[in-house]
Design a protein around this motif. Structure first.
Motif, short mmCIF file in Angstrom:
data_model
loop_
_atom_site.label_atom_id
_atom_site.label_comp_id
_atom_site.label_asym_id
_atom_site.label_seq_id
_atom_site.Cartn_x
_atom_site.Cartn_y
_atom_site.Cartn_z
N ASP A 123 -11.44 -20.44 -57.98
CA ASP A 123 -12.86 -20.07 -58.02
C ASP A 123 -13.06 -18.61 -57.63
OD1 ASP A 123 -13.25 -22.59 -58.69
OD2 ASP A 123 -14.18 -23.25 -56.80
N ARG A 142 -15.05 -15.95 -59.78
CA ARG A 142 -16.25 -15.33 -59.25
C ARG A 142 -16.13 -13.81 -59.30
NH1 ARG A 142 -16.45 -17.88 -54.26
NH2 ARG A 142 -16.75 -19.89 -55.23
N ALA A 202 -25.60 -19.56 -54.82
CA ALA A 202 -24.26 -20.14 -54.79
C ALA A 202 -24.22 -21.41 -55.62
CB ALA A 202 -23.86 -20.43 -53.35
N ASN A 207 -21.92 -22.08 -58.85
CA ASN A 207 -21.00 -23.21 -58.96
C ASN A 207 -21.27 -24.02 -60.22
OD1 ASN A 207 -19.50 -22.70 -56.77
ND2 ASN A 207 -20.79 -23.88 -55.35
N MET A 217 -19.67 -22.31 -63.09
CA MET A 217 -18.24 -22.06 -62.96
C MET A 217 -17.40 -22.62 -64.11
SD MET A 217 -16.53 -20.37 -60.74
CE MET A 217 -17.17 -20.45 -59.10
#
Lengths: 411, 241, 786, 111
Positions: C265, C269, C293, C297, C300
């Motif tokens: 991740d 990011r 956040a 996510n 992602m």
């Protein structure tokens, strides 16, 4: 004691009572020195005789020659009092008194039993050491005023030696102060109450070493063999004593014996439990007897008398050991004396000081903890303890309004 | 002891005062001897006595530790050092060195002027001339104790307020007790035990920094003195003989 | 012994620190260690021997607690690992950077290997270096007047460096994060610099030491880049999980993902910075951090699908590999290794065959979980090229140590090739077996050099009569490196150590070829051909050295068998070279080499891997163990080895072919090989000259442009100053100052009479003025108030 | 003798301190011996110590200096010791170099 005597006299004349009390105390203390000197002069002769495989004095006064000291005294008194032409008359006459006065003054703050001390000071130990350092003035003045170069040499040696040895001596006496948290000699002695394992010398291994350093420094600072460079007869005739004779000479001698007794007393208080015997006979008895007997002043006084015997016995052993040392070891050279002080005594004392510090701070047990029946009291700042004691006593006096008899003196 | 303090109100001889005068006379008298004599050795001896008497004055003022310190360091150390110096330089010619009469006259004049000013200043403030502060505190405490005892005899129970009051008086009278060496030691390492007792005052810092500075200073002085006074045998080998 | 498992880190730490202790002891106390540091050798040997004992004891503990798998390649389970940290150096951004450890079967095996070989080499060195006990006349280091150099012996210093080297290598193996790895990595490089440059007065040696160090630094630069990529994106450098803090491996191959490789991740990011910015900016109302956040996510998987962050992981992998290229002497940074043979021979054996160059391979094996298939392809290519270059140069080298050096390069290429083709266990196993027989070969060559005092093979020959032990053990080494063994086609496969590992490599490459025909064909051809070449040049060396008639009679007469303390390590290593990889140990319940290594296989390397950018498929390793692969590969390998041996025999034993003829007919090729593919020349021309030219240009720019500008400004300033000096300074300021000085002087002279130097007057003055001041002030107050 | 019945005050201490101080000053002003001057300095310092202790004593003032006075007195004692050491070293050095201890002869630096 002063108040007691003050009651004997009419109003406006109480000061006579206080003077009387002071006189009694002074005379008692004088006797410690005078009788001590009397006994130890004889003892020194006997000890030296035994060590040199002879009998020592035997004729004067019966089997052991115990009157030898008296004979010596009479001889000294009857001697002619001489003074050199070059001498400084005032200082020459003053010197022996300075010496004796310093030696005597120190006894003022030395306790002989729990509370039996002429001048209770919260800095008693410091005071004693300070006064002890003054004794050197007598020697210096004597050496200087005699107008003789041997005397001057002796005095200078003595000055250098005493100033040097005060450093390790101070370091050594700091150790018991550090453990007990007080400079009050009475408090230091009281903290070692109980079984002999409670004596400070058994507190940890470092203090055991410290004691021997203290002893060496004490011997040096009272100017005894093997550190008696100030009166080294083989080099300096008799050092600062060369020009003295008769009574003046004997005053110096009494000062020396007084100092020996003093440092031995100090050693016994600082390291060997002072007036506390090796076995606590009275602690149990006080609980055992009924209240009226256990707490009475008669009982306390009896216990204190036994304490006095205890401490005098310990001091005598110290003095005898000093004699033994004197007749066993050869005299050191000047450089050896200073080397002994700076290269051995000071570092050993410093290391042991640190050692004791860590030992105490880490709370490691030693002989003290081997006898679990009497856990050693928490070492506290004496002024905290004293404050609590005073407070407790105040409330006691409020609860029972009629008991302020003999305890006033102890305070 | 309390009876004695109560008696202080009656006109009896104040022993503290007597001891002060005796000691002060010793201190001042031998200081005069120091000033007047021209013999350096007697000067040193008089100095010893004067300093010892001064330490006695310190004891009388309740400063036991400082007094003992004065005895030990000043009298036992510094003056021994001085006498050492005297003996090292004591040759007949230098033991007595007379100064001119003009110096004496000038010195006495100026010194006298200074002394008169200082003396005037010392007695300028009336509160300073005599002190019944301690006696008053002690008397108050003693009176209160007597009162409590009387109450107790009457069969009254002592209350908590009375105990607190007793404690306050005790502390006030306690201020007159000699300073504890433990407090001085704590102050030297930076904790003021005496000031911290009062909760309304902020705790004062002790004397750690001055203590450290003095330590360093002493070390430097030791080194410097040893350097200054070191024997220079190499350069003066022939000359000093 | 299982109860001792918690003490394993401490045991290994002691094993690491023992050589450090010996290093410190020798460093600080060399003058007390006997004449010329005679006992330094004993001390260092004892330390490393103790480390060996501890290592084998730890191995016992480990394999009792975690028995090696029953069958090869069967275990699809997470390998047992012990991680932890010993001491926290710093806490940066919430993560601890410290001295960590990461212990798995690979660590244990490497520990045993390194300490054992180091012990053998220490023993060997105590005898080999005994010349250094006295003053040394170095024939190869000439002073300016042509005299040989006389210098004091450096026995103690040698063992001091050896100890530090062992410490660094063991620390590298034990370290649990990239930072510690990097520290020890550099320490290893530093030690190699000490040891290669041991004969520092020889120009060649000091140049070689510098070259090795600088070339390694180039690789380390890449490694730093890789570490930065990892740190910047993942926020940690730890390999494994320590105290609930996820390490790199579990971030890349997470348990939730069944240990399959996934771009972490953090990297996604970091790579999707612009998209996140857009998310934050295009929101209708300001977002809190938590909301943002959550949105990130949610996005992602999309980003990961778009391969965001994939490039970052490639950079990280390539960066780490860069370091390994430098340390393991891979193409194009292989040039330092042959020159590094300037150091004493035990050093070559320790530093450049078994351990230091192994560090690179070890790190690739250790970092295997984070290598993407694309990166592994690069690894494989580098390995393949290195293999061929090393082998080809070794064909024509005449210096016996250089032959071994190039063979090392070639074998390292093999390892990298295996690792790059997905053969994790194959590569690591070749690392272990190669370490055994290559240190044997180096020590043997050292023995020979010690005997005949030259490195040149043309001056040797027939030495087996003088040194049978050396010749025999060397022959064992040659057979092992050639990979002689009976293939599985003939039933039970049995052979020397090299046989097993090389067989595994070839099988893996063969399996790789079936998935990726284009790359695989090249690789397999290179590997098989390399096997043939290996056999050829090794036996060429052996024949030239030990066989035939002596070619330099003087040297031959002086030759002698080495002392026992040098022969015993040789025999020990020969035994190891024969049987270290035998699977037969499992009959006695002992862990075999392959199964021990298999136990350390990183989690997730048990399935085929597919590249996302390029179409690469790395076959899972057990695919190479099917009969369809093993039968042909075994035959090919044996054939290649036998052919190489036979060819060597034709040339050098039976003299059917004349090497001179061949070299003459293939002159251009021979010359190219002899000049080592002109790598040194090319680097000299391109990099060294290029840098110099660039620097020259810069200096020209400085001198012509900037210097002149500055000079001009300065001259202008000087001119202005002169102008102002004329009237302002001389007239105005000087006059004023002089006037003041004069007045002060006059005043001083007047006041001087006041200073009498008499202390009494001063005291009087002070007191009198105090009194006067007091009177003045009191009158003043009086006047004011009254 | 009525003054014997009164408690003494701070003024008495200050007076004694002043007397010692002035004695020291006069001693410094009338001695030619370097060590004599040193002795005068010691007297001066003693006067100062007495003042500090007087101000610090709880017997005389309610708001006394307390520990501060004691500590300053201690520092004075310690610094006096240091000063004596250095002064003595200087005096001895002077004596070694000039074979005299008379400060009037120390006039080399005079301008």
């Amino acid at each position: 004691m002063g108040e007691y005597f003050a009651g004997w006299f009419p109003a406006d004349w109480e000061f006579l009572g206080y003077t009387l009390a002071a006189l009694v105390q002074a005379i008692l203390l004088i006797h410690v020195i005078a009788l001590g000197a009397f006994v130890f002069i004889w003892a020194e002769r006997k000890v030296s005789g035994r060590i040199q495989d002879r009998l020592g004095p035997t004729r004067t006064g019966g089997k052991f020659g115990w009157l030898q000291s008296l004979a010596d005294g009479i001889k000294l008194l009857s001697k002619e009092d001489l003074m050199p032409k070059d001498a400084d008359p005032i200082l020459f006459k003053l010197a022996p008194y300075v010496s004796l006065a310093a030696s005597f003054t120190a006894f003022v703050a030395v306790p002989f039993a729990a509370g039996w001390v002429a001048l209770p000071l919260n800095i008693g130990l410091f005071f004693v050491i300070a006064i002890l350092g003054l004794e050197v003035f007598g020697v210096i003045l004597a050496g200087y005023s005699s107008g003789s170069k041997w005397s001057l040499f002796g005095a200078m040696r003595q000055a250098a030696q005493v100033v040097s040895y005060e450093v390790p001596l101070g370091m050594c006496v700091v150790v018991p102060v550090m453990i007990c948290g007080t400079m009050d000699l009475v408090a230091i002695g009281e903290q070692q109450r109980g079984w002999f394992t409670n004596w400070l010398i058994f507190h940890d291994p470092f203090i055991f070493i410290i004691f021997w350093v203290y002893f060496a420094c004490a011997v040096a600072s009272v100017n005894r063999a093997p550190f008696d460079l100030a009166e080294a007869e083989s080099e300096l005739v008799a050092g600062f004593l060369t020009e003295y004779s008769g009574m003046r000479w004997s005053l110096f001698f009494m000062a020396e014996y007084g100092s020996m007794i003093l440092v031995s007393l100090l050693a016994s208080i600082l390291f060997f439990g002072g007036w506390n015997g090796p076995i606590p006979i009275f602690t149990g008895l006080i609980d055992w007897f009924p209240d009226y007997l256990g707490n009475s002043w008669v009982f306390t006084t009896f216990a204190n008398l036994v304490g006095v015997v205890n401490i005098l016995l310990k001091a005598s052993i110290g003095v005898i050991i000093m004699m033994w040392v004197r007749w066993t070891f050869p005299r050191l050279r000047v450089d050896q004396v200073i080397t002994m002080c700076l290269k051995y005594c000071v570092p050993i004392a410093a290391v042991c000081l640190l050692g004791v510090m860590f030992w105490t701070a880490l709370g490691i047990g030693f002989l003290n903890d081997l006898v679990p029946s009497q856990p050693r009291a928490m070492v506290r700042e004496s002024w905290v303890e004293e404050g609590q004691r005073r407070e407790a006593k105040r409330f006691d006096s409020l609860q029972t309004p009629s008991t302020d008899s003999a305890k006033g003196e102890v305070e | 002891m309390s009876e004695l303090l109560l008696a202080a109100a009656q006109p009896t001889i104040n022993w503290h005062t007597v001891m002060f005068y005796v000691t002060a006379i010793f201190a001042c008298g031998f200081a005069v001897v120091v000033t007047t004599t021209n013999n350096i050795v007697r000067m040193a001896f008089a100095l010893i006595v004067s300093l010892a008497a001064t330490s006695g004055l310190l004891f009388l003022a309740g400063a036991y530790f400082v007094g003992a310190m004065q005895l030990m360091i000043y009298v036992g150390g510094t003056v021994v050092l001085l006498i050492f110096g005297v003996m090292l330089t004591a040759q007949k010619a230098f033991i007595t060195m007379r100064t001119r009469a003009s110096d004496w006259i000038l010195g006495l004049l100026v010194g006298g002027a200074l002394f008169s000013i200082l003396l005037q200043l010392a007695f300028l403030i009336p509160q300073w001339q005599s002190s019944d502060y301690q006696a008053a505190a002690d008397a108050e405490l003693a009176a209160y104790v007597e009162k409590l005892k009387a109450d107790k005899a009457d069969g009254k129970v002592i209350t908590q307020e009375q105990r607190d009051e007793l404690e306050r008086l005790e502390i006030a009278a306690d201020d007159g007790m000699p300073q504890r060496s433990g407090e001085i030691g704590l102050a030297l390492v930076g904790v003021r035990a005496d000031k911290a007792q009062r909760p309304d005052e902020p705790g004062l810092a002790g004397y750690l920094l001055p203590f450290e500075i003095v330590s360093i200073h002493l070390l430097v002085v030791l080194v410097g003195a040893a350097y200054l006074a070191r024997a220079r045998r190499h350069s003066h080998a022939g000359a000093s003989q | 012994m299982q109860t001792l498992l918690p003490y394993l880190p401490s045991l290994l730490a002691i094993a690491v620190l023992l050589p450090l202790g010996s290093f410190c002891a020798i460093l600080l106390g060399a003058q007390w260690l006997g004449a010329k540091g005679k006992f330094a050798g004993t001390l260092a040997t004892t330390a490393v021997l103790a480390s060996t004992v501890l290592s084998f004891f730890s191995a016992g503990i480990w394999f009792t607690a975690h028995p090696a798998g029953a069958v090869d390649h069967a275990a699809h389970e997470v390998p047992p690992v012990i991680t932890g940290h010993g001491y926290t150096l710093a806490t940066l951004a919430g993560t601890n950077v410290g001295i960590n450890y990461y212990i798995d079967a690979l660590t244990i095996v490497m520990f045993c290997l390194v300490t054992f070989i180091a012990t053998c080499i220490h023993f060997y060195s105590t005898s080999y270096m005994h010349d250094e006990l006295d003053d040394v006349v170095d024939q190869e280091a000439l002073l300016e007047d042509g005299e040989s150099l006389h210098r004091p012996g450096r026995y103690a210093r040698f063992f001091q460096s050896l100890s530090l080297f062992c410490f660094s290598m063991l620390g590298l193996v034990l370290s649990g994060n990239y930072l510690m790895t990097f520290v020890f990595w550099e320490l290893v490089g530093l030690c190699s610099w000490f040891l290669i440059g041991f004969y520092v007065e020889r120009t060649t040696a000091s140049t070689a030491a510098n070259k090795a160090f600088i070339v390694n630094r180039i690789g380390d630069f890449g490694m730093l880049v890789g570490m930065m990529a990892l740190w910047g994106s993942l926020g940690t450098l730890n390999f494994g999980d320590i105290d609930q803090q996820q390490g790199i491996f579990s971030q890349v191959r997470g348990e939730e993902n069944h240990y399959a490789l996934k771009v972490p991740d953090g990297m996604v990011r970091l790579a999707a910075g612009r998209q996140i910015e857009a998310l934050a900016l295009h929101a209708t109302e300001p977002l809190t951090t938590e909301q943002l956040a959550a949105k990130v996510n949610a996005e992602m998987p999309v980003w990961r699908e778009a391969n965001l962050g994939y490039g970052l992981l490639i950079i990280a992998g390539l960066g780490i590999f860069c370091g390994c290229v430098g340390k393991s002497a891979q193409f194009p940074l292989h040039v330092w290794l042959p020159d590094a043979m300037e150091g004493p021979t035990p050093v070559s054996a320790l530093v450049h065959s078994a351990t230091m160059v192994a560090a690179g391979v070890f790190l690739v094996a250790r970092s295997y979980p984070i290598f993407l298939p694309e990166v592994l392809l690069v690894v494989a290519c580098a390995g393949c090229i290195t293999l061929l270059i090393g082998a080809s140069i070794a064909l024509v080298a005449t210096d016996i140590k250089r032959v071994l050096a190039y063979s090392t390069i070639s074998q390292l290429g093999y390892m990298m090739l295996a690792l790059g083709c997905g053969g994790w266990a194959a590569g690591v196993m070749h690392l272990v077996t190669h370490a055994c027989f290559k240190s044997l070969l180096f020590l043997g060559s050292g023995s020979v050099i010690h005997a005949v005092q030259t490195n040149e093979m043309p001056q040797m020959g027939g030495l087996w009569r003088k040194m049978p032990w050396t010749a025999g053990t060397m022959l064992v080494g040659c057979l092992a490196i050639a990979g002689i063994g009976i293939p599985s086609v003939f039933g039970l496969p049995i052979g020397l150590a090299g046989y097993y590992s090389k067989d595994l490599i070839l099988e893996q490459v063969y399996a790789f070829r079936s998935e990726n025909p284009l790359w695989g064909s090249f690789f397999f051809a290179a590997a098989a051909g390399g096997a043939c070449l290996t056999a050829f040049y090794m036996f060429r060396m052996w024949f030239l050295t030990f066989w035939g008639e002596p070619r330099a009679a003087k040297r031959f007469d002086r030759a002698h068998e080495s002392p026992r303390v040098m022969v015993v390590p040789l025999v020990l290593l020969a035994i190891l070279a024969v049987c270290v990889a035998w699977p037969a140990f499992s009959w006695f319940g002992l862990p075999t080499l392959s199964r021990s290594i298999e136990q350390a296989r990183p989690a997730g390397i048990w399935a085929d891997m597919h590249g996302a950018l390029w179409h690469i498929t790395l076959p899972e390793e057990s695919k190479g163990h099917t009969a369809a692969v093993t039968s042909p590969v075994g035959l090919i390998e044996l054939g290649a080895a036998l052919a190489g041996i036979a060819l060597a025999a034709l040339f050098y034993a039976w003299k059917v072919l004349d090497p001179e003829d061949v070299s003459r007919s293939f002159h251009p090729l021979y010359h190219t090989l002899y000049r080592k593919w002109y790598f040194d020349e090319i680097y000299q021309a391109v990099f060294v000259r290029g840098t110099m030219a660039l620097a020259h240009c810069a200096s020209l720019l400085d001198r012509l442009l900037i210097d002149r500008l500055v000079d001009g400004l300065a001259r202008l300033g000087v001119g202005l100053a002169r102008l102002s000096d004329l009237w302002l300074d001389r007239q105005g300021i000087d006059g004023l100052v002089n006037w003041f000085a004069e007045q002060t002087y006059r005043l001083g002279s007047a006041l001087r009479t006041l200073q009498t130097g008499s202390l009494r007057q001063y005291v009087m003055l002070i007191v009198a003025s105090t009194v006067a001041m007091f009177l003045l002030i009191s009158f003043w107050t009086l006047a004011l108030t009254g | 003798m009525s003054f014997l019945y009164e408690p003494i005050g701070l003024s008495h201490y200050l007076a004694v301190g002043a007397f010692l101080f002035v004695c020291g000053i006069v001693c410094m002003a009338t001695k030619r011996n370097a060590l004599g001057i040193l002795i005068g300095i010691e007297l001066v310092l003693n006067g100062a110590i007495l003042n500090f202790i007087g101000f610090a004593s709880p017997y005389f003032r309610d708001e006394n200096l307390g520990l501060d006075g004691h500590l300053i007195a201690l520092f004075v004692i310690v610094l006096a010791a240091a000063e004596a050491a250095v002064a003595l070293a200087i005096a001895l050095n002077f004596y070694n170099n000039h074979a005299t201890i008379d400060v009037d002869r120390a006039s080399e630096l005079k301008g």
